[in-house]
Scaffold this active site. Structure first.
Site, PDB file in Angstrom:
ATOM      1  CB  CYS A 157      -0.912  -0.019   1.233  1.00 22.78           C
ATOM      2  SG  CYS A 157      -1.584   1.552   1.699  1.00 22.78           S
TER       3      CYS A 157
ATOM      4  CD  GLU B 122      -6.023  30.022   4.336  1.00 25.83           C
ATOM      5  OE1 GLU B 122      -5.773  29.599   3.188  1.00 25.83           O
ATOM      6  OE2 GLU B 122      -5.352  29.724   5.342  1.00 25.83           O
TER       7      GLU B 122
ATOM      8  CD  GLN C 126      -3.682  19.878  11.692  1.00 20.81           C
ATOM      9  OE1 GLN C 126      -3.365  18.789  11.237  1.00 20.81           O
ATOM     10  NE2 GLN C 126      -2.824  20.864  11.821  1.00 20.81           N
TER      11      GLN C 126
ATOM     12  CE1 TYR D 227       1.332  31.427   4.756  1.00 18.83           C
ATOM     13  CE2 TYR D 227       2.114  31.995   6.960  1.00 18.83           C
ATOM     14  CZ  TYR D 227       2.277  32.019   5.587  1.00 18.83           C
ATOM     15  OH  TYR D 227       3.389  32.622   5.043  1.00 18.83           O
TER      16      TYR D 227
ATOM     17  CB  CYS E 262       2.996  20.072   8.558  1.00 23.46           C
ATOM     18  SG  CYS E 262       2.944  21.071   7.067  1.00 23.46           S
TER      19      CYS E 262
ATOM     20  CB  CYS F 116       0.754   2.454   7.779  1.00 27.68           C
ATOM     21  SG  CYS F 116      -0.906   3.141   7.804  1.00 27.68           S
TER      22      CYS F 116
END
Length: 470
Positions: free
Chosen positions: A83, A352, A302, A331, A428, A86
């Site tokens: 896949c 934004e 999120q 943002y 992030c 993960c």
């Protein structure tokens, strides 16, 4: 020109040393070059078959295991290794957190080269599976076949699949039976859609010929129990479209928002498409500390709701608001952080670039009876200027949560010019965050750092930094 076979060599008894970028692990070849290897864990000792040679590194795969790492565990998902989702499911969760914290530390030290405080321990996720609130799956009539199926002489039946793209193969879809990322009824709904479509001979998308009825499927869930399902159709076939939508609504009465879109353009992005509501309402509600946030099909939110709450609490804690501050939330997205900190601030200004997100932010603030938040739309580097600051007041605190690319240099320059007492930087991508911290070093000192794991079983990690005026 094709790659030469001489590039393909086998290295024997190679110890896997570290977890690298993008979820692959790192080892050293006998000639000193780095080898990137997927689906292995630091501490494994393996034979590596290389399939790509570059000036500074090799890419390869483990073909034999001599020793298994003490950090290795048995993956729970049948699709692991194929896949591509993960990638760290074969590694103990405590070790995943260790490598995530390490990555942040390395980026801030090597790229940022700024003075750093002692790092606070990474915040792990209480849920290590079934934590996502949004999943997207693709239909294809070219199902990915396993090596066992390819070698089989049996009739493999139809090649229809509903699942995920095989990494680096745009037209091949892995048919997913059970995914451990989103809690039920996510698996039940996806499997029912595929089974019903097969029973009624509904055409799955053919990416090469650009034909077929069923193209993609998205499911969003909320902690409130509300569920949104959106099916993207390629062909405009009203009869069969209603057949599958009616069946779904009847079979899963817990669906509170059932929507569809007909999209016959080359790509399957829905952001420029006209989405139609079929049943229920066109949004679901998420709740956090009594605040309600509406999430529509195009909203950014999120994807780990529980851990987003923890992330926002850390952000609010780092901001250390006393109640008399003007806060700028750059943002701001749909204004979740802005509204989350609003009760501790005098005034919050959110900016934004996506107009629909600002519309959501305003709607949510109204729903939550928040009167001290204002939201503005525009490109950050253009809007965030002298006139804007003169109009809305100089901020005491800036919270910034930019996309992966980090902040634009003009935005950093403007922050340095107005010099708020504190900047809370949520990221992030700690590599671009580190670059930005270096640019702010002349005026700001990093006083707190705390990574947050939003995505267990993957290499992704968020990081929160508090900068204070020197």
């Amino acid at each position: 020109m094709g790659r030469k076979n001489t590039d393909k060599v086998v290295f024997h008894q190679i110890p896997v040393l570290d977890a690298g970028a993008k979820g692959v692990s790192v080892a050293k070849a006998p000639d000193g070059k780095v080898i990137f290897i997927p689906n292995v864990v630091p501490g494994d000792v393996v034979d590596v078959q290389t399939f790509k040679k570059r000036k500074a590194y090799y890419e390869g795969k483990a073909v034999k295991f001599h020793e298994l790492s003490e950090h290795r565990i048995e993956p729970i998902c049948d699709h692991f290794g194929v896949c591509g989702g993960c990638k760290w499911q074969n590694m103990k969760y405590s070790q995943q957190l260790y490598y995530k914290q390490n990555e942040v530390k390395n980026h801030l030290q090597r790229i940022g080269k700024v003075e750093l405080p002692e790092f606070e321990t990474i915040l792990g996720s209480e849920k290590q599976f079934f934590y996502r609130n949004k999943m997207e799956f693709s239909f294809s009539n070219a199902r990915w076949l396993t090596e066992k199926e390819i070698g089989s002489t049996e009739d493999l039946g139809n090649r229809n699949a509903l699942g995920f793209h095989i990494p680096k193969m745009w037209d091949k879809i892995l048919d997913i039976q059970k995914c451990y990322l989103q809690e039920d009824p996510s698996n039940a709904i996806r499997n029912e859609i595929r089974d019903f479509a097969n029973e009624h001979n509904l055409a799955f998308f053919n990416p090469r010929e650009q034909s077929g009825l069923l193209r993609t499927f998205m499911i969003r869930t909320a902690s409130t129990g509300e569920i949104m399902v959106l099916i993207q159709f390629f062909e405009n076939d009203k009869k069969n479209r209603e057949l599958i939508l009616d069946h779904l609504y009847e079979k899963f009465p817990q669906i509170t928002s059932l929507q569809y879109v007909v999209n016959s353009k080359q790509n399957d992005t829905i952001y420029d498409q006209d989405i139609k509501l079929y049943k229920g309402r066109d949004y679901i509600l998420e709740e956090m500390e009594g605040l309600k946030f509406s999430i529509n099909a195009k909203s950014f939110y999120q994807t780990n709701s529980d851990q987003a709450y923890e992330l926002y609490k850390i952000t609010r804690d780092f901001a250390g608001l006393a109640g008399d501050e003007t806060v700028y939330d750059l943002y701001t997205g749909t204004g979740t952080i802005a509204q989350f900190v609003s009760k501790k601030a005098k005034k919050v200004i959110g900016v934004e670039s996506v107009p629909e997100a600002i519309l959501d932010a305003k709607t949510n603030a109204e729903r939550n009876n928040i009167t001290n938040c204002e939201f503005f739309v525009g490109d950050m580097k253009v809007v965030f200027n002298e006139a804007f600051i003169a109009q809305h007041g100089k901020p005491d605190v800036i919270i910034t949560d930019p996309p992966r690319d980090g902040m634009h240099k003009d935005v950093i320059d403007q922050i340095l010019k107005i010099a708020p007492k504190k900047v809370v930087y949520v990221s992030c991508n700690s590599a671009t965050q580190a670059r930005d911290l270096a640019l702010m070093d002349e005026k700001y000192k990093v006083t707190r750092v705390r990574p947050v794991d939003m995505f267990p079983q993957t290499h992704h990690v968020e990081n929160v930094v508090l900068l204070e005026l020197r």
